[in-house]
Motif scaffolding. Sequence first.
Motif, mmCIF file in Angstrom:
data_model
loop_
_atom_site.group_PDB
_atom_site.id
_atom_site.type_symbol
_atom_site.label_atom_id
_atom_site.label_comp_id
_atom_site.label_asym_id
_atom_site.label_seq_id
_atom_site.Cartn_x
_atom_site.Cartn_y
_atom_site.Cartn_z
ATOM 1 N N LYS A 391 127.859 -3.218 46.010
ATOM 2 C CA LYS A 391 128.511 -4.514 46.156
ATOM 3 C C LYS A 391 127.524 -5.664 46.001
ATOM 4 N N GLY A 392 126.313 -5.496 46.574
ATOM 5 C CA GLY A 392 125.347 -6.576 46.515
ATOM 6 C C GLY A 392 124.740 -6.777 45.150
ATOM 7 N N LEU A 393 124.516 -5.687 44.409
ATOM 8 C CA LEU A 393 123.833 -5.785 43.121
ATOM 9 C C LEU A 393 124.789 -5.961 41.947
ATOM 10 N N LEU A 394 125.963 -5.364 42.012
ATOM 11 C CA LEU A 394 126.904 -5.435 40.894
ATOM 12 C C LEU A 394 128.152 -6.233 41.216
ATOM 13 N N THR A 395 128.288 -6.697 42.479
ATOM 14 C CA THR A 395 129.498 -7.372 42.954
ATOM 15 C C THR A 395 130.743 -6.579 42.578
ATOM 16 N N ILE A 396 130.644 -5.253 42.714
ATOM 17 C CA ILE A 396 131.776 -4.357 42.475
ATOM 18 C C ILE A 396 132.153 -3.733 43.803
ATOM 19 N N ARG A 397 133.412 -3.808 44.146
ATOM 20 C CA ARG A 397 133.878 -3.254 45.407
ATOM 21 C C ARG A 397 134.643 -1.963 45.141
ATOM 22 N N VAL A 398 133.939 -0.863 45.147
ATOM 23 C CA VAL A 398 134.568 0.438 45.024
ATOM 24 C C VAL A 398 134.956 0.897 46.423
ATOM 25 N N PRO A 399 136.212 1.323 46.631
ATOM 26 C CA PRO A 399 136.589 1.820 47.960
ATOM 27 C C PRO A 399 135.602 2.873 48.449
ATOM 28 N N ILE A 400 135.197 2.763 49.691
ATOM 29 C CA ILE A 400 134.114 3.601 50.171
ATOM 30 C C ILE A 400 134.494 5.083 50.170
ATOM 31 N N LEU A 401 135.779 5.393 50.344
ATOM 32 C CA LEU A 401 136.187 6.796 50.310
ATOM 33 C C LEU A 401 136.118 7.353 48.891
ATOM 34 N N VAL A 402 136.444 6.514 47.903
ATOM 35 C CA VAL A 402 136.302 6.946 46.509
ATOM 36 C C VAL A 402 134.838 7.222 46.204
#
Length: 489
Positions: A391-402
């Motif tokens: 999230k910090g480096l790519l500003t991508i929010r992948v669901p943590i369970l995924v």
Amino acid sequence: MPKNVHEAERAATPETAPRASAPRPRWWHPLAMLGPAFVASIAYVDPGNVAANLTSGAQFGYLLVWVLVLANLMAMLIQYQSAKLGIVTGRTLPEHVGARIRRWPRRAYWLQAELVAAATDIAEVIGGAIALNLLFGLPLVLGGLIVGVVSMVLLLVQSARRQRTFEFVIIGMLAVIAVGFLAGTVVSPVSWSDAAAGLVPRFEGTATVLLAASMLGATVMPHAIYLHSALARDRHHAEWARVAERTDFTAQDARPARPSARTEAAPSGEAADPRPPATPAAPGADASRPHPPGDPRPHGADVSRLRTLLRATRTDVLIALLLAGIVNIAMLLLAAASLRGVAGTDTIPGAYDAIRAALGPVIATIFAIGLLASGLASTSVGAYAGSVIMKGLLTIRVPILVRRVVTLIPALAVLAAGIDPTWALVLSQVLLSVGIPFALIPLIRLTGDRRVMGGFVDRMPVRVAAWTVAALIVALNVVLIVLTITGAG
């Protein structure tokens, strides 16, 4: 999207005032601030530590005790610096790094950070699988799947914004780990004079350098450096955590303007703050009010509150890392006292069998339970850290369970391939050691930058200590690579 940080703050701050809660006893307040360092400290007692420490003690006795002591002192400094960055600036280390480098270097930096996180996850899942095999005879692949499923349950607690509950669960597991690995030292014939001699720094060939790098990588872990800034920020600045959840910061947002010449009284041990004095918040006032441009406190906390939070954080780090260090040293002492020269003790199952033969089935079972708790807790924390990094480096929010499902695959592949799990654990820790400078150097630069930290910038003794730590780690890795390539020693 908000144009700047302050608009984001206003958008993310609830309009309604928080409901008043019943007053707590005075003794409760210091205890309530503890917790983030205990979650980060799980990284310091994970299955990789078990493999590296047992292998060191079984093969070389007390020779490398000094590595664990030195690594633990380094970890205390490093983890405090990471937490300090998150508390003072309201942003995580990956967010700061991601905002300061261009796209392709940022992606390359993210790739190495993800490789380090993957190596961490492999170690943790394998360790939990070995523990289930020792306790119940389960196949390693099935044990790895069970560890992954249980870690998902723990992550559900965290992802539901129950950080305090997550901390309590992890602290409980840390207690189990401590009992599991300390129990053997109570009944094992530790030679305290030899242990004291092991405090003298020295190596005996390439194998000891490899193990030292592995022990260092297992103790000062890169993903814990990235994670602690988020743990501290999210615990102490809930409003700013909501801003970070909704906003992607640009490089311009993350670079405060140069401070003015005005100064205010600085906290004890910190440099003077060149900003105008902050106006203390009235009781019940909105803590996320806008601050002037260049103020590295976007969460709006006043200086006195930050002093209190940093004092509590020092205590949090000291207690948590001291406990983790004691557990690590206990593992090495146990192996040096009871396993040295015993065939097969260079693997965790072999060490378990030797402990069972030397100290009895009760101690061996407690050891395996500690290993299982270590694997379950650390793999959950590792997945959490990977999410913070992405999230910090790519500003991508992948669901943590995924993310948990995806990162489980390499560990299961290693188990299914029949690779010696203990050796895979040790090598994964070497990779972590190589990744430490990539997390540590940006952290030192940020906490030593007045434009980022304001009056909480590191003073010169702290900077010298931090850069010395970084230089030692880099030097150890260079020596490791040279000795491995040339076969010297």
